[in-house]
Design a protein around this motif. Structure first.
Motif, mmCIF file in Angstrom:
data_model
loop_
_atom_site.group_PDB
_atom_site.id
_atom_site.type_symbol
_atom_site.label_atom_id
_atom_site.label_comp_id
_atom_site.label_asym_id
_atom_site.label_seq_id
_atom_site.Cartn_x
_atom_site.Cartn_y
_atom_site.Cartn_z
ATOM 1 N N ASP A 139 0.824 -1.200 0.000
ATOM 2 C CA ASP A 139 0.000 0.000 0.000
ATOM 3 C C ASP A 139 0.865 1.259 0.000
ATOM 4 O OD1 ASP A 139 0.792 -0.782 2.587
ATOM 5 O OD2 ASP A 139 -0.676 0.560 3.490
ATOM 6 N N ALA A 140 2.156 1.089 0.308
ATOM 7 C CA ALA A 140 3.131 2.176 0.160
ATOM 8 C C ALA A 140 4.167 1.724 -0.867
ATOM 9 C CB ALA A 140 3.785 2.497 1.498
ATOM 10 N N SER A 141 3.687 1.380 -2.064
ATOM 11 C CA SER A 141 4.536 0.742 -3.061
ATOM 12 C C SER A 141 5.626 1.687 -3.568
ATOM 13 C CB SER A 141 3.696 0.215 -4.229
ATOM 14 O OG SER A 141 3.118 1.265 -4.953
ATOM 15 N N TYR A 142 6.685 1.094 -4.051
ATOM 16 C CA TYR A 142 7.817 1.865 -4.572
ATOM 17 C C TYR A 142 8.540 1.042 -5.624
ATOM 18 C CZ TYR A 142 10.373 -1.077 -1.195
ATOM 19 O OH TYR A 142 10.881 -2.150 -0.489
ATOM 20 N N VAL A 143 9.272 1.740 -6.460
ATOM 21 C CA VAL A 143 10.188 1.068 -7.376
ATOM 22 C C VAL A 143 11.584 1.211 -6.801
ATOM 23 C CG1 VAL A 143 8.709 1.436 -9.382
ATOM 24 C CG2 VAL A 143 10.487 3.098 -8.856
ATOM 25 N N TYR A 144 12.418 0.249 -7.117
ATOM 26 C CA TYR A 144 13.778 0.234 -6.575
ATOM 27 C C TYR A 144 14.764 -0.200 -7.650
ATOM 28 C CZ TYR A 144 13.087 -4.853 -6.214
ATOM 29 O OH TYR A 144 12.827 -6.180 -6.507
ATOM 30 N N VAL A 145 16.009 0.204 -7.467
ATOM 31 C CA VAL A 145 17.097 -0.259 -8.329
ATOM 32 C C VAL A 145 18.285 -0.553 -7.421
ATOM 33 C CG1 VAL A 145 18.504 0.174 -10.359
ATOM 34 C CG2 VAL A 145 16.269 1.277 -10.160
ATOM 35 N N ASN A 146 18.675 -1.814 -7.350
ATOM 36 C CA ASN A 146 19.733 -2.254 -6.450
ATOM 37 C C ASN A 146 20.968 -2.670 -7.239
ATOM 38 O OD1 ASN A 146 17.791 -1.951 -4.509
ATOM 39 N ND2 ASN A 146 17.514 -4.133 -4.100
ATOM 40 N N PRO A 147 22.051 -1.909 -7.180
ATOM 41 C CA PRO A 147 23.308 -2.355 -7.775
ATOM 42 C C PRO A 147 24.108 -3.136 -6.729
ATOM 43 C CG PRO A 147 23.489 -0.061 -7.102
ATOM 44 C CD PRO A 147 22.135 -0.534 -6.657
ATOM 45 N N TRP A 148 24.607 -4.299 -7.129
ATOM 46 C CA TRP A 148 25.402 -5.128 -6.202
ATOM 47 C C TRP A 148 26.734 -5.513 -6.845
ATOM 48 C CZ3 TRP A 148 27.910 -9.731 -6.423
ATOM 49 C CH2 TRP A 148 28.399 -10.226 -5.212
ATOM 50 N N PRO A 149 27.829 -5.410 -6.104
ATOM 51 C CA PRO A 149 27.955 -4.921 -4.740
ATOM 52 C C PRO A 149 27.904 -3.391 -4.696
ATOM 53 C CG PRO A 149 30.100 -5.618 -5.547
ATOM 54 C CD PRO A 149 29.113 -5.981 -6.608
#
Length: 261
Positions: free
Chosen positions: A196-206
Motif C-alpha cells: 500500500d506504500a509501493s515503490y520502485v527500486y534499483v539495487n546495484p550489487w555490490p
C-alpha cells in the motif's frame, strides 16, 4: 501508469503471495535448476503470472498460473485444466497438495517443502484490489521489457518473486566479485514492491558507498538501511512507467563503470 495501491490491497496481496508460493513449490523442487533462479519465480503472461512448467516422469507437462483476468488459479497437465475461483478463497495448502497429487498420478514423487503452502485456512480475495494490482503490474512489466532492450549484456526477467512478492528484472555483468563461499556476477536489479506504500527500486550489487553522492532522477533517493539502492515511491496519482526506466538506466550507467557495461 503504475497505479497507487490502497491499504485495502494488503489482504489480497497476502492471498496472492500465498498462492504464488503454493504454485512455485513444486517447480522449486522438481524443475531443472536455472542459474539465475528463474525456476522458483513466476513469469508474466497476458492474464497474470505463470509458474515454471515441469516435465513429469511420464513425459507430460505440468503448468500452473494465477489468472488475474478471470480471478482463478489454473493447474494443467498437458493443457487439461483444473480451475479454482480465487474469490472463494481456497487454502494455499489445498492448492499445493493438489499439485503434488497430480504429479504423483503421472509418476513424479518429488520431495517438496510443504511449509511453502502449509496454511490450511481459507483466504480473502477482493476482485477490485487484484484488478488494480494487475493493471499496475502490466505497466511495470512493459517498462522492464523496454529497459531490458536498452542495456547490453545478460538480462533475466521480469519475474514475480513469490518470497517478497515483488516484480524485478536483473542485468548481470561479466565482472565477478567474492560472495559467500564463491564468486558471483556484479548485477543491477530493478523492481517494484507492490504494497500500500509501493515503490520502485534499483539495487546495484555490490554497492559502493560513493554512489550515494550521485543525484537520482524523478526525486528518487538512496536507501542505505538494510538493503542498498535507489528508491522511488509510487504517489497516490500513480507513477509513469518511464520513471522506472529512467531511474534504472541512471543507476545502470553509474554502476557500469565499475561492473563493465
Amino acid at each position: 501508469m503504475i497505479g497507487h495501491l490502497s491499504a485495502e490491497w494488503t489482504t489480497t496481496r497476502e492471498t496472492l503471495q500465498a498462492y504464488a508460493q503454493a504454485l512455485t513449490a513444486f517447480p522449486r523442487a522438481g524443475a531443472s535448476a536455472d542459474p539465475r533462479w528463474a525456476h522458483v519465480a513466476m513469469e508474466p503472461v497476458d492474464d497474470g503470472f505463470a509458474a515454471t512448467p515441469v516435465e513429469l516422469a511420464d513425459g507430460s507437462l505440468l503448468t500452473s498460473r494465477l489468472d488475474l483476468a478471470a480471478h482463478r488459479i489454473v493447474i494443467a497437465i498437458d493443457g487439461r485444466e483444473r480451475s479454482h475461483n480465487m474469490t472463494l478463497g481456497p487454502s494455499s495448502r489445498s492448492i499445493g497438495e493438489e499439485i503434488l497429487e497430480l504429479a504423483a498420478s503421472h509418476g513424479s514423487l518429488v520431495d517438496v517443502d510443504r511449509s511453502r503452502f502449509g496454511d490450511p485456512g481459507s483466504r480473502t480475495y477482493e476482485r477490485e484490489q487484484a484488478e488494480a494490482f494487475h493493471r499496475a503490474a502490466k505497466a511495470v512489466v512493459e517498462a522492464m521489457v523496454d529497459l531490458n532492450r536498452s542495456v547490453a549484456g545478460e538480462v533475466a526477467g521480469p519475474h514475480l518473486w513469490p518470497h517478497g512478492f515483488d516484480i524485478a528484472t536483473e542485468w548481470y555483468s561479466p565482472v565477478l566479485f567474492d560472495h559467500e563461499d564463491g564468486r558471483a556476477n556484479a548485477q543491477v536489479a530493478a523492481g517494484w514492491y507492490p504494497s500500500d506504500a509501493s515503490y520502485v527500486y534499483v539495487n546495484p550489487w555490490p554497492f559502493q558507498g560513493e554512489w550515494a553522492e550521485f543525484g537520482l532522477p524523478h526525486g528518487a533517493t538512496w536507501h542505505l538501511d538494510g538493503w542498498q539502492g535507489a528508491e522511488l515511491p509510487v504517489p497516490e496519482e500513480g507513477l509513469a512507467p518511464a520513471a522506472l526506466v529512467d531511474l534504472a538506466r541512471a543507476v545502470h550507467d553509474l554502476a557500469g563503470g565499475s561492473f563493465g557495461r
